[in-house]
Scaffold this active site. Structure first.
Site, short mmCIF file in Angstrom:
data_model
loop_
_atom_site.label_atom_id
_atom_site.label_comp_id
_atom_site.label_asym_id
_atom_site.label_seq_id
_atom_site.Cartn_x
_atom_site.Cartn_y
_atom_site.Cartn_z
N SER A 36 34.86 31.79 51.58
CA SER A 36 34.93 30.44 50.91
C SER A 36 35.56 29.48 51.84
O SER A 36 36.31 29.90 53.06
CB SER A 36 35.86 30.68 49.64
OG SER A 36 36.51 29.51 49.09
N TYR A 45 42.84 32.52 43.95
CA TYR A 45 41.41 32.44 44.64
C TYR A 45 41.53 32.29 46.21
O TYR A 45 40.70 32.90 46.89
CB TYR A 45 40.66 31.21 44.19
CG TYR A 45 39.09 31.26 44.73
CD1 TYR A 45 38.11 32.08 44.17
CD2 TYR A 45 38.65 30.29 45.60
CE1 TYR A 45 36.79 31.70 44.37
CE2 TYR A 45 37.44 30.12 45.89
CZ TYR A 45 36.46 30.98 45.35
OH TYR A 45 35.04 30.74 45.70
P1 NAP Z 1 28.68 31.83 39.78
O1 NAP Z 1 27.72 30.68 39.60
O2 NAP Z 1 29.97 31.73 38.73
O3 NAP Z 1 28.08 33.23 39.73
C1 NAP Z 1 28.76 34.53 39.68
C2 NAP Z 1 27.82 35.67 39.68
O4 NAP Z 1 29.03 36.88 39.49
C3 NAP Z 1 27.12 35.60 38.20
O5 NAP Z 1 26.02 36.41 38.88
C4 NAP Z 1 28.17 36.66 37.54
O6 NAP Z 1 27.56 37.26 36.34
C5 NAP Z 1 28.56 37.82 38.41
N1 NAP Z 1 30.25 38.18 38.20
C6 NAP Z 1 31.16 37.68 37.97
N2 NAP Z 1 32.18 38.66 37.70
C7 NAP Z 1 31.59 39.70 38.20
C8 NAP Z 1 31.98 40.99 38.01
N3 NAP Z 1 33.33 41.47 37.62
N4 NAP Z 1 31.19 42.18 38.06
C9 NAP Z 1 29.89 41.81 38.46
N5 NAP Z 1 29.44 40.51 38.36
C10 NAP Z 1 30.28 39.63 38.28
O7 NAP Z 1 29.23 31.64 41.01
P2 NAP Z 1 28.73 31.26 42.53
O8 NAP Z 1 29.10 29.84 42.56
O9 NAP Z 1 27.21 31.64 42.65
O10 NAP Z 1 29.72 32.20 43.62
C11 NAP Z 1 29.35 33.39 44.19
C12 NAP Z 1 30.31 33.64 45.25
O11 NAP Z 1 30.44 32.68 45.99
C13 NAP Z 1 31.79 34.08 44.50
O12 NAP Z 1 32.31 34.98 45.19
C14 NAP Z 1 32.16 32.61 44.99
O13 NAP Z 1 33.65 32.75 44.91
C15 NAP Z 1 31.72 32.25 46.30
N6 NAP Z 1 31.61 31.01 46.43
C16 NAP Z 1 31.41 29.99 45.95
C17 NAP Z 1 31.33 28.53 46.27
C18 NAP Z 1 30.73 27.49 45.42
O14 NAP Z 1 31.09 26.41 45.87
N7 NAP Z 1 30.15 27.56 44.55
C19 NAP Z 1 31.88 28.22 47.61
C20 NAP Z 1 32.26 29.33 48.33
C21 NAP Z 1 32.32 30.65 47.69
P3 NAP Z 1 28.17 37.71 34.96
O15 NAP Z 1 29.08 36.70 34.43
O16 NAP Z 1 27.25 38.07 34.18
O17 NAP Z 1 28.88 38.97 35.42
C1 GCO Z 2 37.69 24.79 44.02
C2 GCO Z 2 36.05 25.28 44.45
C3 GCO Z 2 36.16 26.19 45.55
C4 GCO Z 2 34.71 26.55 45.83
C5 GCO Z 2 34.52 27.29 47.07
C6 GCO Z 2 34.73 26.38 48.25
O1 GCO Z 2 37.82 24.74 42.83
O2 GCO Z 2 38.22 24.45 45.07
O3 GCO Z 2 35.70 26.13 43.05
O4 GCO Z 2 37.00 27.02 45.76
O5 GCO Z 2 34.00 27.33 44.77
O6 GCO Z 2 35.05 28.62 47.21
O7 GCO Z 2 34.29 27.04 49.41
#
Ligand code: NAP
Ligand code: GCO
Length: 265
Positions: free
Chosen positions: A145, A158
């Protein structure tokens, strides 16, 4: 020598790939030839995801498994090994965020984030590494992240987890590089998914959310990322094209980390 991006014959397990970033990464790995397994916690999400994969012509295997449940993880990995073959590519993607000021966050809430976003990557990686060693190699991709590098108000747990995940990535690379296992991270910028939906919610007067405006101004690309922006990087880090890259975090952030920000008007 030509770079080889093909994943033909490989088995990829993407955690939390029912929707969002995980779904796009699984779709990308399938498009490069990998057989796909994924998990999530909710039966409803699983059913919807299976239908979506099918609609895209992808024969994904879905499992209900919480990544923090070590026995459940071991059972899932055994099922995948029996049904598809041993895991060649693991993407530790499942994650949650809790946006709560640190002094108001309970220790239980802090631990829950650390459990899912950091400890689970240890549990999952542990479950696949022995077979990777036996097979002569493997790829682990940890979804890090901006918060692996930066802090901001309300996301202490986080940021602690994602900073830890960066170092777990480097340590897996250090410890298992000699077995031809490459462990790298992808550090997405701000990506439009359900996780970030509250930060993009329009205001009652129809104006964009202040955080939405803030992120656009902080991103040289001047937009939110999409899950599809992570497809190419995921294929690269899962394929032979990246065989000498280990312990690296590839930030896919539209330039956020390179940018000091606009001067206020
Ligand atoms: P999201 O839209 O909330 O999707 C999360 C996924 O993980 C869902 O499929 C959820 O399904 C599953 N999940 C959550 N907790 C779980 C657990 N304990 N065991 C198994 N499955 C679980 O999140 P996203 O934005 O796609 O993010 C995916 C990853 O990228 C995360 O690690 C997040 O921190 C990271 N990330 C996101 C962003 C961003 O801007 N969106 C940026 C940087 C990093 P269920 O609820 O059915 O379990
Ligand atoms: C926040 C966001 C972020 C993103 C992501 C950034 O509240 O600042 O949710 O943490 O999800 O991980 O890279």
């Amino acid at each position: 020598m030509k770079a080889n991006f093909s994943l033909e014959g490989k088995v990829a397990l993407v955690t939390g790939a029912a929707y969002g970033i995980g779904f796009a990464i699984a779709e990308a790995l399938a498009s490069a030839g990998a057989k796909i397994a994924f998990n999530c916690r909710s039966e409803h999400h699983l059913e919807e995801a299976l239908a979506e994969y099918k609609a895209k012509g992808i024969e994904a295997r879905g499992y209900i498994c919480d990544v923090t449940d070590e026995d459940g993880v071991k059972a899932m990995v055994a099922d995948i090994t029996r049904e598809l073959g041993s895991v060649d590519i693991l993407v530790n993607n499942a994650g949650i965020i809790k946006r709560i000021p640190m002094h108001e966050m309970t220790t239980e809430e802090f631990r829950q984030v650390i459990d899912i976003d950091l400890t689970a990557a240890f549990i999952m990686s542990k479950a696949v590494i022995p077979a990777m060693i036996q097979k002569g190699g493997g790829k682990i991709i940890n979804i890090c992240s901006m918060m692996s590098e930066l802090g901001r108000e309300t996301v202490s747990a986080y940021a602690a987890a994602k900073g830890g995940l960066k170092m777990l990535t480097r340590n897996i690379a250090s410890e298992y590089g000699e077995y031809n296992i490459q462990c790298n991270g992808i550090g997405p910028g701000y990506i439009a998914t359900p996780q970030t939906a509250p930060l993009r919610e329009p205001q009652p007067d129809g104006e964009r959310h202040p955080f939405d405006k803030f992120i656009i101004s902080k991103t040289p690309a001047a937009r939110w990322g999409t899950p599809e922006d992570l497809m190419g990087p995921a294929i690269f880090l899962a394929s032979e094209a990246s065989n000498f890259i280990n312990g690296h975090i590839l930030y896919v952030d539209g330039g956020i980390l390179a940018y000091i920000g606009k001067q206020p008007k």
